[in-house]
Motif scaffolding. Structure first.
Motif, PDB file in Angstrom:
ATOM      1  N   GLN A 120      -6.424   6.614   1.851  1.00 50.74           N
ATOM      2  CA  GLN A 120      -5.315   7.412   2.365  1.00 50.74           C
ATOM      3  C   GLN A 120      -5.358   8.829   1.783  1.00 50.74           C
ATOM      4  O   GLN A 120      -5.114   9.805   2.498  1.00 50.74           O
ATOM      5  CB  GLN A 120      -3.973   6.741   1.999  1.00 50.74           C
ATOM      6  CG  GLN A 120      -3.682   5.466   2.792  1.00 50.74           C
ATOM      7  CD  GLN A 120      -2.426   4.773   2.304  1.00 50.74           C
ATOM      8  OE1 GLN A 120      -2.136   4.763   1.102  1.00 50.74           O
ATOM      9  NE2 GLN A 120      -1.677   4.195   3.214  1.00 50.74           N
ATOM     10  N   ILE A 121      -5.669   8.932   0.490  1.00 54.74           N
ATOM     11  CA  ILE A 121      -5.729  10.243  -0.143  1.00 54.74           C
ATOM     12  C   ILE A 121      -6.880  11.061   0.439  1.00 54.74           C
ATOM     13  O   ILE A 121      -6.743  12.251   0.732  1.00 54.74           O
ATOM     14  CB  ILE A 121      -5.893  10.086  -1.668  1.00 54.74           C
ATOM     15  CG1 ILE A 121      -4.623   9.456  -2.257  1.00 54.74           C
ATOM     16  CG2 ILE A 121      -6.156  11.446  -2.318  1.00 54.74           C
ATOM     17  CD1 ILE A 121      -4.737   9.124  -3.721  1.00 54.74           C
ATOM     18  N   PRO A 155       0.815  -1.233   0.000  1.00 50.49           N
ATOM     19  CA  PRO A 155       0.000   0.000   0.000  1.00 50.49           C
ATOM     20  C   PRO A 155       0.840   1.271   0.000  1.00 50.49           C
ATOM     21  O   PRO A 155       0.467   2.259  -0.634  1.00 50.49           O
ATOM     22  CB  PRO A 155      -0.820  -0.128   1.292  1.00 50.49           C
ATOM     23  CG  PRO A 155      -0.914  -1.597   1.527  1.00 50.49           C
ATOM     24  CD  PRO A 155       0.398  -2.145   1.082  1.00 50.49           C
ATOM     25  N   ARG A 156       1.966   1.255   0.702  1.00 48.16           N
ATOM     26  CA  ARG A 156       2.833   2.435   0.722  1.00 48.16           C
ATOM     27  C   ARG A 156       3.428   2.681  -0.662  1.00 48.16           C
ATOM     28  O   ARG A 156       3.514   3.841  -1.115  1.00 48.16           O
ATOM     29  CB  ARG A 156       3.958   2.234   1.745  1.00 48.16           C
ATOM     30  CG  ARG A 156       4.900   3.430   1.896  1.00 48.16           C
ATOM     31  CD  ARG A 156       4.188   4.659   2.402  1.00 48.16           C
ATOM     32  NE  ARG A 156       5.082   5.794   2.528  1.00 48.16           N
ATOM     33  CZ  ARG A 156       5.786   6.072   3.630  1.00 48.16           C
ATOM     34  NH1 ARG A 156       5.684   5.282   4.698  1.00 48.16           N
ATOM     35  NH2 ARG A 156       6.568   7.117   3.679  1.00 48.16           N
ATOM     36  N   GLU A 194       2.048   1.763  -3.493  1.00 46.46           N
ATOM     37  CA  GLU A 194       0.949   2.229  -4.333  1.00 46.46           C
ATOM     38  C   GLU A 194       0.681   3.708  -4.111  1.00 46.46           C
ATOM     39  O   GLU A 194       0.353   4.444  -5.051  1.00 46.46           O
ATOM     40  CB  GLU A 194      -0.309   1.405  -4.048  1.00 46.46           C
ATOM     41  CG  GLU A 194      -0.212  -0.034  -4.536  1.00 46.46           C
ATOM     42  CD  GLU A 194      -1.429  -0.851  -4.162  1.00 46.46           C
ATOM     43  OE1 GLU A 194      -2.074  -0.511  -3.147  1.00 46.46           O
ATOM     44  OE2 GLU A 194      -1.736  -1.819  -4.874  1.00 46.46           O
ATOM     45  N   LEU A 195       0.830   4.155  -2.874  1.00 48.32           N
ATOM     46  CA  LEU A 195       0.668   5.582  -2.572  1.00 48.32           C
ATOM     47  C   LEU A 195       1.790   6.388  -3.224  1.00 48.32           C
ATOM     48  O   LEU A 195       1.551   7.485  -3.744  1.00 48.32           O
ATOM     49  CB  LEU A 195       0.661   5.799  -1.065  1.00 48.32           C
ATOM     50  CG  LEU A 195       0.440   7.238  -0.591  1.00 48.32           C
ATOM     51  CD1 LEU A 195      -0.906   7.763  -1.072  1.00 48.32           C
ATOM     52  CD2 LEU A 195       0.522   7.317   0.936  1.00 48.32           C
ATOM     53  N   CYS A 196       3.009   5.851  -3.224  1.00 49.27           N
ATOM     54  CA  CYS A 196       4.129   6.519  -3.910  1.00 49.27           C
ATOM     55  C   CYS A 196       3.831   6.651  -5.400  1.00 49.27           C
ATOM     56  O   CYS A 196       4.153   7.669  -6.024  1.00 49.27           O
ATOM     57  CB  CYS A 196       5.420   5.735  -3.702  1.00 49.27           C
ATOM     58  SG  CYS A 196       6.081   5.774  -2.022  1.00 49.27           S
ATOM     59  N   VAL A 250      -5.309   3.034  -0.987  1.00 52.81           N
ATOM     60  CA  VAL A 250      -4.695   4.293  -1.404  1.00 52.81           C
ATOM     61  C   VAL A 250      -5.756   5.377  -1.533  1.00 52.81           C
ATOM     62  O   VAL A 250      -5.535   6.529  -1.130  1.00 52.81           O
ATOM     63  CB  VAL A 250      -3.951   4.111  -2.736  1.00 52.81           C
ATOM     64  CG1 VAL A 250      -3.449   5.439  -3.265  1.00 52.81           C
ATOM     65  CG2 VAL A 250      -2.795   3.134  -2.568  1.00 52.81           C
ATOM     66  N   ARG A 251      -6.891   5.030  -2.062  1.00 52.38           N
ATOM     67  CA  ARG A 251      -7.984   6.020  -2.169  1.00 52.38           C
ATOM     68  C   ARG A 251      -8.363   6.540  -0.786  1.00 52.38           C
ATOM     69  O   ARG A 251      -8.581   7.745  -0.597  1.00 52.38           O
ATOM     70  CB  ARG A 251      -9.190   5.374  -2.843  1.00 52.38           C
ATOM     71  CG  ARG A 251     -10.369   6.320  -2.997  1.00 52.38           C
ATOM     72  CD  ARG A 251     -11.546   5.622  -3.649  1.00 52.38           C
ATOM     73  NE  ARG A 251     -12.700   6.502  -3.708  1.00 52.38           N
ATOM     74  CZ  ARG A 251     -13.899   6.147  -4.133  1.00 52.38           C
ATOM     75  NH1 ARG A 251     -14.079   4.900  -4.561  1.00 52.38           N
ATOM     76  NH2 ARG A 251     -14.902   6.992  -4.154  1.00 52.38           N
ATOM     77  N   ALA A 282       0.849   6.942  -6.694  1.00 54.79           N
ATOM     78  CA  ALA A 282      -0.168   7.982  -6.840  1.00 54.79           C
ATOM     79  C   ALA A 282       0.461   9.376  -6.751  1.00 54.79           C
ATOM     80  O   ALA A 282       0.059  10.298  -7.473  1.00 54.79           O
ATOM     81  CB  ALA A 282      -1.233   7.824  -5.766  1.00 54.79           C
TER      82      ALA A 282
END
Length: 224
Positions: free
Chosen positions: A222-223, A186-187, A189-191, A219-220, A193
């Motif tokens: 988290q955003i 997940p981290r 995937e956030l990178c 990720v959605r 994004a």
């Protein structure tokens, strides 16, 4: 089939074929010695890959990879393969020295990468990503993802050409190899994004809409 011809221009690490107005990549390999910064022999052709030295060293492959430059990132998958191979090579074998021959297993992997560079020459990309009959402002669609050991993003420009017809062309792509410090998926995937959001600043167009597409609900969240 190799689409390179005599009538081409080298621009920003790519080949521009004016006749068809398309981009294509150009593989360039040369393991010969240099004199005053110039190779003593011609670059290898695709059918000459068997001439790659048997005593292939880490310094040799680093020199070849360092010569690859592509600002738009249209052949990012190939370049990413080189980054992963370089990390694997350095972590496993570099203790023996940069000028020591690498293992046969690693040599085979590098030859496969070099062969992929030549094969990518058959792929073309439109230089003009906005069709002449485009109606209104285009839509920017950005995809991003991340996993071990990389994360990446790419942007497409989607134009409406008539009432029910659309045309999409890739505009730019970016990728990064994950840090050596282990990160969760997940981290990463956030990178990816975050990398996608930065692509918007590199495109000098006016868009009617910007769409970011990810495949992770985490990720959605988290955003948001």
């Amino acid at each position: 089939m190799n689409v390179l011809c005599a009538e081409h221009e080298n621009i920003l690490g790519m080949c521009w074929l004016p006749k068809d107005d398309v981009w294509t990549s150009k593989a360039k390999l040369n393991f010969s010695s240099k004199r005053r910064g110039i190779h003593l022999e011609d670059d290898l052709k695709e059918e000459q890959l068997h001439l790659i030295p048997d005593n292939l060293t880490h310094r040799m492959v680093l020199s070849q990879v360092a010569g690859i430059y592509h600002h738009l990132g249209l052949i990012s998958p190939n370049i990413l393969s080189a980054k992963i191979l370089m990390r694997s090579t350095c972590s496993k074998e570099i203790q023996n020295g940069w000028d020591e021959p690498m293992s046969e297993e690693m040599r085979v992997k590098w030859i496969q990468f070099f062969r992929g560079l030549y094969e990518s020459q058959s792929i073309t990309f439109k230089r003009c990503i906005m069709p002449e009959n485009a109606e209104g402002d285009p839509i920017l669609v950005i995809f991003s993802d991340g996993s071990q050991p990389t994360y990446s993003a790419c942007a497409y420009i989607r134009c409406q050409t008539n009432k029910n017809t659309y045309e999409s062309n890739i505009a730019i792509g970016k990728n990064r190899i994950a840090p050596t410090k282990q990160l969760s998926t997940p981290r990463l995937e956030l990178c990816g994004a975050v990398l996608a959001s930065r692509l918007v600043t590199e495109l000098d167009f006016r868009f009617s809409k910007i769409v970011h597409i990810i495949d992770s609900m985490i990720v959605r969240a988290q955003i948001q």
